[in-house]
Design an enzyme around this catalytic site. Structure first.
Site, PDB file in Angstrom:
ATOM      1  N   CYS A 118       2.267  14.873   0.130  1.00  0.00           N
ATOM      2  CA  CYS A 118       3.524  15.314   0.739  1.00  0.00           C
ATOM      3  C   CYS A 118       4.401  16.028  -0.281  1.00  0.00           C
ATOM      4  CB  CYS A 118       4.284  14.115   1.314  1.00  0.00           C
ATOM      5  SG  CYS A 118       3.692  13.548   2.928  1.00  0.00           S
ATOM      6  N   ARG A 136      -2.508  -4.027 -10.802  1.00  0.00           N
ATOM      7  CA  ARG A 136      -3.071  -5.381 -10.785  1.00  0.00           C
ATOM      8  C   ARG A 136      -4.581  -5.348 -10.967  1.00  0.00           C
ATOM      9  NH1 ARG A 136      -3.110  -8.599 -13.101  1.00  0.00           N
ATOM     10  NH2 ARG A 136      -3.744 -10.731 -12.668  1.00  0.00           N
ATOM     11  N   CYS A 162      10.787  15.788   7.236  1.00  0.00           N
ATOM     12  CA  CYS A 162       9.542  15.729   8.009  1.00  0.00           C
ATOM     13  C   CYS A 162       9.396  14.414   8.782  1.00  0.00           C
ATOM     14  CB  CYS A 162       8.332  15.891   7.090  1.00  0.00           C
ATOM     15  SG  CYS A 162       8.128  17.556   6.399  1.00  0.00           S
ATOM     16  N   HIS A 163       9.824  13.331   8.154  1.00  0.00           N
ATOM     17  CA  HIS A 163       9.538  12.002   8.709  1.00  0.00           C
ATOM     18  C   HIS A 163      10.741  11.332   9.353  1.00  0.00           C
ATOM     19  CE1 HIS A 163       5.570  12.198   6.890  1.00  0.00           C
ATOM     20  NE2 HIS A 163       6.116  12.458   5.720  1.00  0.00           N
ATOM     21  N   CYS A 222     -14.808  -9.978  -9.253  1.00  0.00           N
ATOM     22  CA  CYS A 222     -13.616 -10.332  -8.472  1.00  0.00           C
ATOM     23  C   CYS A 222     -13.877 -11.603  -7.673  1.00  0.00           C
ATOM     24  CB  CYS A 222     -13.249  -9.209  -7.514  1.00  0.00           C
ATOM     25  SG  CYS A 222     -13.039  -7.583  -8.252  1.00  0.00           S
ATOM     26  N   CYS A 276      -6.748  -7.386 -13.824  1.00  0.00           N
ATOM     27  CA  CYS A 276      -7.896  -8.262 -13.542  1.00  0.00           C
ATOM     28  C   CYS A 276      -9.120  -7.822 -14.330  1.00  0.00           C
ATOM     29  CB  CYS A 276      -8.204  -8.268 -12.050  1.00  0.00           C
ATOM     30  SG  CYS A 276      -7.136  -9.345 -11.074  1.00  0.00           S
ATOM     31  N   CYS A 333     -13.460 -15.367  -9.123  1.00  0.00           N
ATOM     32  CA  CYS A 333     -12.139 -15.990  -9.110  1.00  0.00           C
ATOM     33  C   CYS A 333     -11.597 -16.137  -7.690  1.00  0.00           C
ATOM     34  CB  CYS A 333     -11.152 -15.173  -9.938  1.00  0.00           C
ATOM     35  SG  CYS A 333     -11.360 -15.331 -11.723  1.00  0.00           S
ATOM     36  N   HIS A 334     -11.622 -15.044  -6.935  1.00  0.00           N
ATOM     37  CA  HIS A 334     -10.866 -14.988  -5.687  1.00  0.00           C
ATOM     38  C   HIS A 334     -11.642 -15.413  -4.447  1.00  0.00           C
ATOM     39  CE1 HIS A 334      -7.561 -13.310  -7.881  1.00  0.00           C
ATOM     40  NE2 HIS A 334      -8.296 -12.301  -8.315  1.00  0.00           N
TER      41      HIS A 334
END
EC number: 2.8.5.2
Length: 285
Positions: free
Chosen positions: A138, A242, A102-103, A201, A246, A204-205
């Site tokens: 898919c 991830r 297909c791709h 979140c 966290c 910390c970030h």
């Protein structure tokens, strides 16, 4: 409640104390294989209210770790890309198809830029889809094959291949139109304190990036570089893996990979990195 508040306060003080002896993110340039320039620092998207400049997690890593990502021969995440390249041409399912049917072949560059726009609104499904959801669609709808586990090895390998195909392309995740309610949900999750440590979140970030927490140099939590090979657990890690880590670190009950909550959170976090280059597979501590 008193215990929770004291624990959160202790953690905040530990971050502040460690951060006082820590340098800011390094001033460095990432050029992979000496030819592909990666944007690791750029002006923040207009929707970000508290940060003027967005930065790749690569700028927060040690010299040796950054160097591993500069050369694909040194990047252990490339083993996953090579495995997915083989899978790309493998016929599976009742339809007797491979991804390439297909791709096209990977050399046709039809997949360039795909990673950069996910998650995105899927009109037929009437919801926001992550890249993993599109891959499984898919497999089940086009190939007649079994769906892969959301954070399983095969899925993470294929996600790494899609990131590799789009490496260097600017992240450009749409947050308007029908995707906006999901984005708003993700934003609320990002700023909501959870767990026994009562951390969000953003604590910390956004509030403490550049500081140290224990032995870790806090980044802005950008996900333009995922999947990421982490030296800590010696494997390629997906975005939702991830996220789970966290949330676990706040000592809260986590959501499941592929859940509506994590899909919404991924859309919001991805949009925070608009303008940074697709970087995966990356190398992180």
């Amino acid at each position: 409640m008193k215990f929770k508040a004291m624990t959160a306060l202790s953690l905040t003080l530990a971050v502040a104390a460690a951060g006082s002896a820590n340098a800011d993110p390094v001033e460095d340039e990432l050029i992979v294989n000496g030819e592909t320039e990666i944007v690791t620092k750029t002006a923040a998207p207009a929707h970000m209210e508290n940060i003027d400049e967005v930065m790749s997690g690569w700028l927060f890593r040690e010299n040796d770790t950054r160097d591993m990502q500069r050369d694909d021969f040194d990047n252990p995440g490339m083993l996953a890309v090579e495995a997915a390249m083989e899978t790309w041409d493998e016929v599976e399912g009742t339809a007797g198809k491979a991804c390439s049917d297909c791709h096209g072949t990977l050399d046709d560059d039809q997949m360039v830029g795909i990673r950069a726009v996910y998650p995105k609104w899927n009109e037929n499904a009437g919801e926001v889809w992550t890249l993993e959801m599109a891959i499984n669609s898919c497999r089940t709808e086009q190939m007649g094959a079994e769906a892969w586990g959301y954070t399983g090895t095969e899925m993470t390998n294929m996600s790494a291949l899609m990131s590799y195909a789009s490496r260097g392309v600017p992240v450009n995740v749409a947050i308007d139109g029908p995707a906006q309610p999901t984005w708003e949900q993700g934003k609320e999750l990002y700023y909501t304190r959870t767990g026994q440590l009562e951390l969000s979140c953003a604590n910390c970030h956004e509030d403490n990036y550049g500081n140290m927490i224990r032995a870790d140099h806090l980044s802005q939590g950008q996900i333009n570089a995922f999947p990421a090979y982490r030296l800590k657990n010696a494997k390629l890690n997906s975005v939702h893996d991830r996220f789970k880590g966290c949330v676990r670190d706040t000592r809260a009950e986590t959501y499941s990979p592929g859940s509506p909550e994590f899909v919404a959170l991924e859309l919001y976090v991805a949009s925070r990195g608009n303008g940074l280059s697709v970087e995966g597979p990356s190398v992180r501590n």
